[in-house]
Design a protein around this motif. Structure first.
Motif, PDB file in Angstrom:
ATOM      1  N   THR A 113       0.820  -1.205   0.000  1.00  0.00           N
ATOM      2  CA  THR A 113       0.000   0.000   0.000  1.00  0.00           C
ATOM      3  C   THR A 113       0.857   1.259   0.000  1.00  0.00           C
ATOM      4  O   THR A 113       0.607   2.195  -0.768  1.00  0.00           O
ATOM      5  N   GLN A 114       1.866   1.285   0.840  1.00  0.00           N
ATOM      6  CA  GLN A 114       2.749   2.459   0.900  1.00  0.00           C
ATOM      7  C   GLN A 114       3.531   2.628  -0.393  1.00  0.00           C
ATOM      8  O   GLN A 114       3.740   3.745  -0.863  1.00  0.00           O
ATOM      9  N   HIS A 115       3.959   1.522  -0.970  1.00  0.00           N
ATOM     10  CA  HIS A 115       4.753   1.582  -2.200  1.00  0.00           C
ATOM     11  C   HIS A 115       3.975   2.227  -3.341  1.00  0.00           C
ATOM     12  O   HIS A 115       4.544   2.975  -4.147  1.00  0.00           O
ATOM     13  N   PHE A 116       2.695   1.944  -3.436  1.00  0.00           N
ATOM     14  CA  PHE A 116       1.876   2.471  -4.536  1.00  0.00           C
ATOM     15  C   PHE A 116       0.965   3.627  -4.103  1.00  0.00           C
ATOM     16  O   PHE A 116       0.032   3.981  -4.825  1.00  0.00           O
ATOM     17  N   ALA A 117       1.240   4.231  -2.962  1.00  0.00           N
ATOM     18  CA  ALA A 117       0.400   5.325  -2.451  1.00  0.00           C
ATOM     19  C   ALA A 117       0.289   6.464  -3.459  1.00  0.00           C
ATOM     20  O   ALA A 117      -0.792   7.020  -3.663  1.00  0.00           O
ATOM     21  N   GLY A 118       1.369   6.816  -4.109  1.00  0.00           N
ATOM     22  CA  GLY A 118       1.345   7.899  -5.089  1.00  0.00           C
ATOM     23  C   GLY A 118       0.448   7.600  -6.278  1.00  0.00           C
ATOM     24  O   GLY A 118      -0.183   8.509  -6.834  1.00  0.00           O
ATOM     25  N   SER A 119       0.368   6.350  -6.658  1.00  0.00           N
ATOM     26  CA  SER A 119      -0.483   5.960  -7.786  1.00  0.00           C
ATOM     27  C   SER A 119      -1.951   6.197  -7.468  1.00  0.00           C
ATOM     28  O   SER A 119      -2.719   6.604  -8.342  1.00  0.00           O
ATOM     29  N   PHE A 120      -2.350   5.972  -6.212  1.00  0.00           N
ATOM     30  CA  PHE A 120      -3.737   6.184  -5.815  1.00  0.00           C
ATOM     31  C   PHE A 120      -4.136   7.655  -5.938  1.00  0.00           C
ATOM     32  O   PHE A 120      -5.308   7.967  -6.100  1.00  0.00           O
ATOM     33  N   GLU A 121      -3.172   8.544  -5.847  1.00  0.00           N
ATOM     34  CA  GLU A 121      -3.451   9.977  -5.949  1.00  0.00           C
ATOM     35  C   GLU A 121      -3.571  10.442  -7.396  1.00  0.00           C
ATOM     36  O   GLU A 121      -4.044  11.537  -7.652  1.00  0.00           O
ATOM     37  N   GLN A 122      -3.126   9.613  -8.356  1.00  0.00           N
ATOM     38  CA  GLN A 122      -3.036  10.044  -9.751  1.00  0.00           C
ATOM     39  C   GLN A 122      -3.976   9.323 -10.706  1.00  0.00           C
ATOM     40  O   GLN A 122      -4.260   9.843 -11.784  1.00  0.00           O
ATOM     41  N   ARG A 123      -4.435   8.124 -10.340  1.00  0.00           N
ATOM     42  CA  ARG A 123      -5.193   7.322 -11.309  1.00  0.00           C
ATOM     43  C   ARG A 123      -6.000   6.244 -10.615  1.00  0.00           C
ATOM     44  O   ARG A 123      -5.851   6.024  -9.422  1.00  0.00           O
ATOM     45  N   GLY A 124      -6.815   5.552 -11.390  1.00  0.00           N
ATOM     46  CA  GLY A 124      -7.568   4.433 -10.856  1.00  0.00           C
ATOM     47  C   GLY A 124      -6.645   3.245 -10.604  1.00  0.00           C
ATOM     48  O   GLY A 124      -5.877   2.859 -11.479  1.00  0.00           O
ATOM     49  N   VAL A 125      -6.715   2.699  -9.409  1.00  0.00           N
ATOM     50  CA  VAL A 125      -5.834   1.588  -9.013  1.00  0.00           C
ATOM     51  C   VAL A 125      -6.684   0.479  -8.400  1.00  0.00           C
ATOM     52  O   VAL A 125      -7.525   0.729  -7.534  1.00  0.00           O
ATOM     53  N   ALA A 126      -6.452  -0.733  -8.838  1.00  0.00           N
ATOM     54  CA  ALA A 126      -7.034  -1.914  -8.204  1.00  0.00           C
ATOM     55  C   ALA A 126      -5.873  -2.695  -7.590  1.00  0.00           C
ATOM     56  O   ALA A 126      -4.992  -3.172  -8.304  1.00  0.00           O
ATOM     57  N   MET A 127      -5.853  -2.772  -6.277  1.00  0.00           N
ATOM     58  CA  MET A 127      -4.781  -3.469  -5.559  1.00  0.00           C
ATOM     59  C   MET A 127      -5.386  -4.638  -4.810  1.00  0.00           C
ATOM     60  O   MET A 127      -6.417  -4.496  -4.145  1.00  0.00           O
ATOM     61  N   SER A 128      -4.759  -5.788  -4.929  1.00  0.00           N
ATOM     62  CA  SER A 128      -5.240  -6.962  -4.204  1.00  0.00           C
ATOM     63  C   SER A 128      -4.056  -7.738  -3.643  1.00  0.00           C
ATOM     64  O   SER A 128      -2.921  -7.603  -4.095  1.00  0.00           O
ATOM     65  N   PHE A 129      -4.359  -8.561  -2.651  1.00  0.00           N
ATOM     66  CA  PHE A 129      -3.347  -9.307  -1.903  1.00  0.00           C
ATOM     67  C   PHE A 129      -3.961 -10.623  -1.454  1.00  0.00           C
ATOM     68  O   PHE A 129      -5.128 -10.665  -1.055  1.00  0.00           O
ATOM     69  N   GLU A 130      -3.186 -11.667  -1.522  1.00  0.00           N
ATOM     70  CA  GLU A 130      -3.609 -12.935  -0.926  1.00  0.00           C
ATOM     71  C   GLU A 130      -2.387 -13.696  -0.446  1.00  0.00           C
ATOM     72  O   GLU A 130      -1.306 -13.609  -1.027  1.00  0.00           O
ATOM     73  N   MET A 131      -2.582 -14.416   0.637  1.00  0.00           N
ATOM     74  CA  MET A 131      -1.526 -15.250   1.190  1.00  0.00           C
ATOM     75  C   MET A 131      -2.033 -16.678   1.192  1.00  0.00           C
ATOM     76  O   MET A 131      -3.164 -16.938   1.615  1.00  0.00           O
ATOM     77  N   LYS A 132      -1.199 -17.587   0.709  1.00  0.00           N
ATOM     78  CA  LYS A 132      -1.572 -18.997   0.655  1.00  0.00           C
ATOM     79  C   LYS A 132      -0.511 -19.823   1.363  1.00  0.00           C
ATOM     80  O   LYS A 132       0.683 -19.641   1.139  1.00  0.00           O
ATOM     81  N   GLU A 133      -0.973 -20.731   2.191  1.00  0.00           N
ATOM     82  CA  GLU A 133      -0.075 -21.675   2.824  1.00  0.00           C
ATOM     83  C   GLU A 133      -0.051 -22.933   1.960  1.00  0.00           C
ATOM     84  O   GLU A 133      -1.098 -23.516   1.681  1.00  0.00           O
ATOM     85  N   LEU A 134       1.124 -23.332   1.536  1.00  0.00           N
ATOM     86  CA  LEU A 134       1.252 -24.495   0.665  1.00  0.00           C
ATOM     87  C   LEU A 134       1.302 -25.774   1.485  1.00  0.00           C
ATOM     88  O   LEU A 134       1.902 -25.825   2.551  1.00  0.00           O
ATOM     89  N   GLU A 135       0.676 -26.783   0.979  1.00  0.00           N
ATOM     90  CA  GLU A 135       0.738 -28.097   1.607  1.00  0.00           C
ATOM     91  C   GLU A 135       2.147 -28.669   1.407  1.00  0.00           C
ATOM     92  O   GLU A 135       2.706 -28.563   0.312  1.00  0.00           O
TER      93      GLU A 135
END
Length: 126
Positions: A90-112
């Protein structure tokens, strides 16, 4: 094991993307949790060339961070790590949110841990 896999729209300028800076911050965050051996932390990124977002506006951008973990951490540990990683993103792309439309997503998966093989000598070079 903490592997960061970033998928992103190819309309992000290199300076805004700053992948090595992002990877450095993610690796530092992972190391600071005390949950992941440094030798097992890896990052990679893939640009998506064919995509469409919402109304088709070519200025919209997206970033999706997937974190793959080896098994063995509690839900509380995973949740704390996930919050830390998402904050970095979120902090890394904070500037992008101020300039344009941004879709940011995150997921964490635990592998078997079934049929998983590793060969690694990175610790010899740290």
């Amino acid at each position: 094991m903490a592997h960061f896999v970033l998928e992103y729209s190819d309309n992000i300028e290199k300076a805004d993307l700053a992948l090595q800076e992002l990877f450095t911050q993610l690796h530092q965050a992972a190391d600071e949790t005390g949950l992941f051996p440094l030798k097992g932390i890896r990052s990679r990124a893939y640009a998506c060339h064919d995509y469409r977002m919402a109304d088709g506006n070519p200025e919209h951008m997206f970033v999706h961070l997937e974190v793959k973990l080896g098994a063995g951490r509690t839900m509380g540990e995973r949740e704390a790590a996930a919050k830390s990683f998402f904050e970095v993103l979120t902090q890394h792309f904070a500037g992008s949110f101020e300039q344009r439309g941004v879709a940011m997503s995150f997921e964490m998966k635990e592998l078997e841990p079934v049929l998983k093989y590793n060969k690694n000598n990175i610790q010899d070079y740290l």
